[in-house]
Write a protein that holds these residues in place. Structure first.
Motif: not given
Ligand SMILES: [Zn+2]
Length: 409
Positions: A58-67, A106-108, A124-134
């Motif tokens: 129902y919601v684009s994954p970009a909306g769910i997973f970027t933060e 790959s999360n954090d 690692g391949v991880e779409p969530a930016k804040n998590v990838a930065e960690a």
């Protein structure tokens, strides 16, 4: 109505309808409390052709997973699981400093750090930016992207291919399962191995784990259906392990169809046979699930209503996605649960989506001495009952909602 995520057959059969629910990781801030909050249908279907259980996108994954608020590193048992896996698989596959490990979702970096410690190159391949930065901050090279055929092509073009391609709790979260599995094939070296972990549909059904259904979790796999999907993309499942994680998961092992050096194991054949005889290739096996879920809701509410009538105070432990499905579906708000606590500081001062139950640090339990602590991440109940064992000093008890609203003194 869209078709099946895998085979595109029309979806006509309800697995379970959990009503309207907000996105389970959209924690609400104090400023947002008086704003409108989006709710989406949480209705799982089973495909009559391939038996993939699924929730529509129902919601684009970009909306769910970027933060994304979930940091893998906040559960002790999950961290121990990751370390044990890294050591087991490196030995089993004979990985060396000349090998390449790639983790999808790959999360954090909670897992890949253990390969690095053995001198094995990782990505690692991880779409969530804040998590990838960690992850990057702790030295785990990470590409901030959604995985699929396009990302696979880009990595292959850079000369990157995996000896081990792994992922835990990522396959169920991808909306386009064909694009995801289709991307694994080219990214895998000819003799490479894929391992993927996901909650096992058989356990979900047998143990009533309906709260593991949420919008961010599109697919629910049996071993049979997973085998069908991988086969459609030129990959063969040649082994499987049954794991206790997340209430009962599978770790599937896949290889190229062409790689006959790895025969299909006895335990893979046995699990196939077990699912077949349990009826996982028949629609009627799936139809009984709804009544089971209704009964669980009645039992839990019965207990909570009884406890409140006696003037008991109830607090929650944890603020996991699954808790939000349970609380929203059962209509449990601050009328039953005064607050919940979580070890993740990201969630402190926020409120659970939909139910608006406040989230505090764990110390709150010691300060307020509740009569019952409802353990929302019931898959970690042993670990949590040990951490919070001090509630027994004032006669507090634990309530574990799944599978059957049981009280532990
Ligand atoms: Zn299908």
């Amino acid at each position: 109505m869209a078709g099946c995520l895998f085979c595109a057959a029309p979806l006509r059969h309800t697995f379970v309808d959990l009503g309207m629910s907000p996105l389970c990781e959209s924690y609400v801030t104090a400023e947002q409390l008086n704003q409108m909050e989006p709710f989406y249908p949480l209705h799982a279907y089973v495909c009559e052709q391939c038996f993939l259980v699924q929730v529509q996108e129902y919601v684009s994954p970009a909306g769910i997973f970027t933060e994304y608020a979930y940091f893998s590193s906040y559960s002790d048992s999950w961290l121990a699981h990751a370390k044990a896996y890294a050591e087991m698989i490196a030995a089993r596959l004979g990985l060396t400093p000349a090998s390449q490990v790639i983790e999808l979702g790959s999360n954090d970096g909670y897992l890949l750090q253990h390969f690095l410690a053995q001198g094995i190159p990782v990505l690692g391949v991880e779409p969530a930016k804040n998590v990838a930065e960690a992850a990057i901050a702790k030295g785990v090279p990470t590409v901030t992207k959604f995985f699929g055929r396009q990302t696979a092509r880009e990595l292959v073009a850079e000369g990157i291919q995996a000896d081990l391609l792994c992922g835990a709790n990522v396959l169920a979260q991808v909306p386009d399962v064909n694009d995801f599995v289709g991307g694994m094939k080219p990214l895998l070296k000819p003799g490479g191995v894929i391992t993927i972990e996901f909650p096992h549909l058989l356990r979900l059904m047998e143990e009533n784990q309906f709260d593991t259904i949420y919008h961010e979790h599109f697919s629910y796999f049996s071993f049979l259906t997973a085998g069908r999907i991988f086969a459609a993309h030129g990959l063969t499942l040649f082994d499987v392990e049954e794991l206790p994680t997340h209430g009962g998961s599978l770790r599937i092992y896949a290889r190229h169809v062409e790689d006959v050096s790895k025969p299909v194991s006895d335990r893979a054949l046995r699990l196939q046979a077990r699912e077949e005889s349990a009826g996982f290739n028949r629609l009627d096996r799936y139809a009984a699930f709804t009544e089971q879920v209704h009964e669980t809701k009645r039992r839990l509410l019965e207990f909570l209503i009884g406890a409140k009538r006696k003037g008991k105070r109830i607090a929650g432990y944890g603020a996991p996605g699954k808790g939000n499905t349970l609380l929203n579906y059962c209509g449990i708000r601050t009328d039953f649960l005064d607050y919940t606590v979580d070890r993740n500081p990201y969630k402190h001062g926020k409120f659970l989506p939909g139910t608006h139950i406040p989230i505090h640090p764990p110390e709150r339990i010691r300060e307020t001495r509740p009569d019952y602590v409802l353990i929302l991440p019931w898959n970690l109940k042993d670990e949590i009952m040990e951490q919070v064992a001090y509630i027994r000093s004032w006669g507090g008890q634990f309530l574990v909602p799944i599978p059957d609203a049981k009280v532990y003194p």
